[in-house]
Write a protein that holds these residues in place. Sequence first.
Motif, mmCIF file in Angstrom:
data_model
loop_
_atom_site.group_PDB
_atom_site.id
_atom_site.type_symbol
_atom_site.label_atom_id
_atom_site.label_comp_id
_atom_site.label_asym_id
_atom_site.label_seq_id
_atom_site.Cartn_x
_atom_site.Cartn_y
_atom_site.Cartn_z
ATOM 1 N N GLN A 115 8.272 1.436 2.353
ATOM 2 C CA GLN A 115 7.017 1.661 2.780
ATOM 3 C C GLN A 115 6.465 2.873 3.082
ATOM 4 N N VAL A 116 5.319 3.436 2.734
ATOM 5 C CA VAL A 116 4.668 4.509 3.052
ATOM 6 C C VAL A 116 3.435 4.587 3.623
ATOM 7 N N THR A 117 3.479 4.991 4.864
ATOM 8 C CA THR A 117 1.875 4.766 5.544
ATOM 9 C C THR A 117 1.606 6.168 5.906
ATOM 10 N N VAL A 118 0.349 6.785 5.638
ATOM 11 C CA VAL A 118 -0.433 7.863 5.789
ATOM 12 C C VAL A 118 -1.570 7.573 6.491
ATOM 13 N N SER A 119 -1.688 8.283 7.759
ATOM 14 C CA SER A 119 -2.786 7.885 8.532
ATOM 15 C C SER A 119 -3.458 9.215 8.998
#
Length: 119
Positions: A115-119
């Motif tokens: 998983q890659v999460t960019v905020s």
Amino acid sequence: VQLVESGGGSVQAGGSLRLSCSVSEYTASMGWFRQAPDKGREGVAAIAPRSGSAFYADSVKGRFTISRDNAKVYLQMDSLKPEDTAMYYCAARAGAFATTWYASGEYDYWGQGTQVTVS
């Protein structure tokens, strides 16, 4: 053929991540795909076995770099954007490199995803 991804995580917009994919045995063509919630699987990048030529989706061109080193394939992701948030998958194709490298049906083996999460 077993594929194992690593390197995913959470990062702020503009940041970088490097994904790795360990391959249990040599396969000719390798690619990275991603899938966001409620969206189809998208081809992100692929690398040709002989020439080492790299191919990218327009959405990541200039920001992502695919590379290969023996039994590992990498995806360097820079200047990350919130729209890059997705599960990223490593894929391998036993046959010759496909011009339609971005199509998930061209690949024979898949990793479990990271998983890659960019905020």
